[in-house]
Write an enzyme that holds these catalytic residues in place. Structure first.
Site, mmCIF file in Angstrom:
data_model
loop_
_atom_site.group_PDB
_atom_site.id
_atom_site.type_symbol
_atom_site.label_atom_id
_atom_site.label_comp_id
_atom_site.label_asym_id
_atom_site.label_seq_id
_atom_site.Cartn_x
_atom_site.Cartn_y
_atom_site.Cartn_z
ATOM 1 N N ARG A 45 0.871 -1.187 0.000
ATOM 2 C CA ARG A 45 0.000 0.000 0.000
ATOM 3 C C ARG A 45 0.899 1.225 0.000
ATOM 4 O O ARG A 45 2.109 1.112 0.109
ATOM 5 C CB ARG A 45 -1.035 -0.008 1.136
ATOM 6 C CG ARG A 45 -0.720 -0.694 2.418
ATOM 7 C CD ARG A 45 0.328 -0.049 3.263
ATOM 8 N NE ARG A 45 0.164 1.387 3.362
ATOM 9 C CZ ARG A 45 1.151 2.228 3.572
ATOM 10 N NH1 ARG A 45 2.400 1.800 3.710
ATOM 11 N NH2 ARG A 45 0.949 3.528 3.658
ATOM 12 N N GLY A 46 0.279 2.407 -0.141
ATOM 13 C CA GLY A 46 1.060 3.634 -0.282
ATOM 14 C C GLY A 46 1.144 3.959 -1.769
ATOM 15 O O GLY A 46 1.469 3.073 -2.580
ATOM 16 N N ALA A 47 0.859 5.216 -2.121
ATOM 17 C CA ALA A 47 0.702 5.583 -3.537
ATOM 18 C C ALA A 47 1.887 5.179 -4.434
ATOM 19 O O ALA A 47 1.701 4.459 -5.424
ATOM 20 C CB ALA A 47 0.397 7.068 -3.632
ATOM 21 N N ARG A 79 -7.351 -0.007 -6.857
ATOM 22 C CA ARG A 79 -7.577 1.055 -5.859
ATOM 23 C C ARG A 79 -7.749 2.372 -6.611
ATOM 24 O O ARG A 79 -6.912 2.721 -7.455
ATOM 25 C CB ARG A 79 -6.396 1.136 -4.867
ATOM 26 C CG ARG A 79 -6.272 -0.110 -3.989
ATOM 27 C CD ARG A 79 -5.373 0.110 -2.800
ATOM 28 N NE ARG A 79 -6.023 0.913 -1.774
ATOM 29 C CZ ARG A 79 -5.373 1.426 -0.722
ATOM 30 N NH1 ARG A 79 -4.076 1.228 -0.581
ATOM 31 N NH2 ARG A 79 -6.015 2.138 0.176
ATOM 32 N N GLN A 177 -1.761 2.073 9.932
ATOM 33 C CA GLN A 177 -0.479 2.173 9.218
ATOM 34 C C GLN A 177 0.578 2.890 10.059
ATOM 35 O O GLN A 177 1.771 2.628 9.927
ATOM 36 C CB GLN A 177 -0.661 2.941 7.891
ATOM 37 C CG GLN A 177 -1.427 2.201 6.822
ATOM 38 C CD GLN A 177 -2.899 2.544 6.840
ATOM 39 O OE1 GLN A 177 -3.466 2.882 7.877
ATOM 40 N NE2 GLN A 177 -3.537 2.455 5.696
ATOM 41 N N ASP A 218 -1.886 11.001 -1.878
ATOM 42 C CA ASP A 218 -2.294 9.984 -2.854
ATOM 43 C C ASP A 218 -2.638 10.598 -4.201
ATOM 44 O O ASP A 218 -2.525 9.951 -5.236
ATOM 45 C CB ASP A 218 -3.492 9.195 -2.326
ATOM 46 C CG ASP A 218 -3.020 8.171 -1.324
ATOM 47 O OD1 ASP A 218 -2.826 8.545 -0.144
ATOM 48 O OD2 ASP A 218 -2.777 7.022 -1.734
ATOM 49 N N ASN A 228 -5.296 12.427 0.883
ATOM 50 C CA ASN A 228 -4.383 11.552 1.632
ATOM 51 C C ASN A 228 -5.214 10.758 2.636
ATOM 52 O O ASN A 228 -6.434 10.927 2.737
ATOM 53 C CB ASN A 228 -3.285 12.377 2.320
ATOM 54 C CG ASN A 228 -2.182 11.509 2.892
ATOM 55 O OD1 ASN A 228 -1.668 10.616 2.206
ATOM 56 N ND2 ASN A 228 -1.805 11.725 4.136
ATOM 57 N N LYS A 229 -4.545 9.912 3.395
ATOM 58 C CA LYS A 229 -5.206 9.021 4.353
ATOM 59 C C LYS A 229 -6.238 9.744 5.218
ATOM 60 O O LYS A 229 -5.990 10.864 5.664
ATOM 61 C CB LYS A 229 -4.123 8.381 5.233
ATOM 62 C CG LYS A 229 -4.599 7.413 6.274
ATOM 63 C CD LYS A 229 -5.517 6.315 5.756
ATOM 64 C CE LYS A 229 -4.949 5.523 4.605
ATOM 65 N NZ LYS A 229 -5.958 4.715 3.888
#
Ligand code: MRU
Length: 331
Positions: A45-47, A79, A177, A218, A228-229
């Site tokens: 995960r993570g852009a 995603r 996370q 993101d 973002n998150k």
């Protein structure tokens, strides 16, 4: 040095992030389907990391003799929010169309990502002063990229330059996370850190315990709004009220000039289970109704600056500089 993504000629190995920090295991992908599963289910995960994983997924799909539009469609649909995913797939498609070696090109995307992160770190380290207490949210570290990290890269670069710093890590509900990945990475690097629950950030800012906030992104829209998150927006509002500088660290590949503003960014909604369970333990009623948007959008006016590999820019001016500096490599 953590190697979150390893390409092994015909297998993509990725640290299974669902198991960290307690188990360090690689998850092996041999097919396009394996990579799509790994992205969808947060093995990776993570852009930037999902962009890199998708580039290798494209290579595997080509080797399986699958049709190019089928490969691209499958990868992009895993995603929706992080633009790095469609950017990487779009580039791979173009390389394939030009008859270039796709394996070589995926390796280039991988290596460039690490180099770009180091540049982001170098540029961002200037805003981190000695004895700063920094707050970060989610994980924008080595695990969220091919290596080194963006927001954590900035923190890391400041630490490597000898600055005495301490980091408050938001646990980042519901997927944790921060607690599971960022605190783990900072511990590995020997950077002093303290884990807090997300709802403590306001109290810490009021108590003057935070000098600066840095997070990843993101997708950054043309007007500088940042997805973002989930929880990033609340932090930015609190930061404005308490006059704490709020920085976003991201590569140009996270900038999406085709999306006009934050309202146009698709926000991924994830399963209820992520809210109703922690580490497989049920914490809410079986039939509890939940809402689980995985990201939020921070308006550009709440962002002090966007730290990129090409410098630090005011969010609303990023588009102007993006064009001036030749944009990102892409199709
Ligand atoms: O749902 P995730 O864990 O993929 O979300 C990750 C984030 O929001 C990160 O902050 C962002 O992708 C930047 S990673 C360098």
């Amino acid at each position: 040095m953590l190697e979150p993504i390893v390409w092994n000629r015909n297998t993509l190995l990725m640290i299974d992030q669902r198991k960290l920090p307690h188990k360090r295991e690689y998850y092996a992908c041999k097919t396009l389907e394996d990579v799509c599963y790994a992205i969808k289910n947060m093995v990776v995960r993570g852009a930037p990391a999902i962009g890199v994983a998708a580039a290798f997924g494209f290579v595997l799909g080509i080797r399986e003799n699958l049709e190019v539009d089928h490969i691209s469609g499958k990868l992009i649909s895993t995603r929706p929010t992080a633009v790095n995913l469609s950017w990487a797939v779009c580039r791979m498609k173009e390389f394939y169309r030009l008859g270039l070696d796709v394996e070589q090109k995926a390796l280039e995307i991988y290596n460039n990502d690490i180099a770009i992160n180091k540049k982001i770190g170098e540029n961002g380290s200037e805003v981190i002063l000695d004895n700063f207490n920094i707050l970060t949210h989610c994980n924008a570290g080595a695990l969220a990229t091919a290596g080194y990290g963006t927001a954590v890269g900035v923190i890391r670069a400041a630490f490597e330059r000898g600055k005495n710093i301490h980091v408050y890590v938001d646990e980042t509900r519901p997927f944790l996370q921060g607690a599971r990945l960022t605190a783990f990475e900072l511990n590995e690097l020997g950077i002093k850190n303290t884990l807090i629950c997300d709802n403590m950030a306001g109290y810490l800012m009021k108590s003057k315990k935070i000098d600066l906030i840095v997070v990843g992104a993101d997708r950054i829209a043309r007007n500088g709004d940042v997805a973002n998150k989930i929880g990033t927006y609340s932090l930015a509002v609190l930061a404005k009220y308490h006059k704490v500088p709020f920085y976003v660290a991201a590569p140009f590949s996270t900038f999406d000039p085709d999306t006009e503003c934050g309202n146009d960014i698709a926000i991924e909604e994830r399963s209820d289970t992520e809210i109703k369970e922690i580490g497989g333990v049920k914490i809410a009623c079986e039939n509890q109704k939940c809402y689980n948007p995985a990201f939020d959008v921070t308006p550009s006016e709440l962002v002090t600056g966007i730290i990129t590999e090409k410098g630090i820019f005011k969010a609303s001016k990023l588009y102007k500089f993006y064009n001036k500096l030749g944009g990102k490599d892409g199709c």
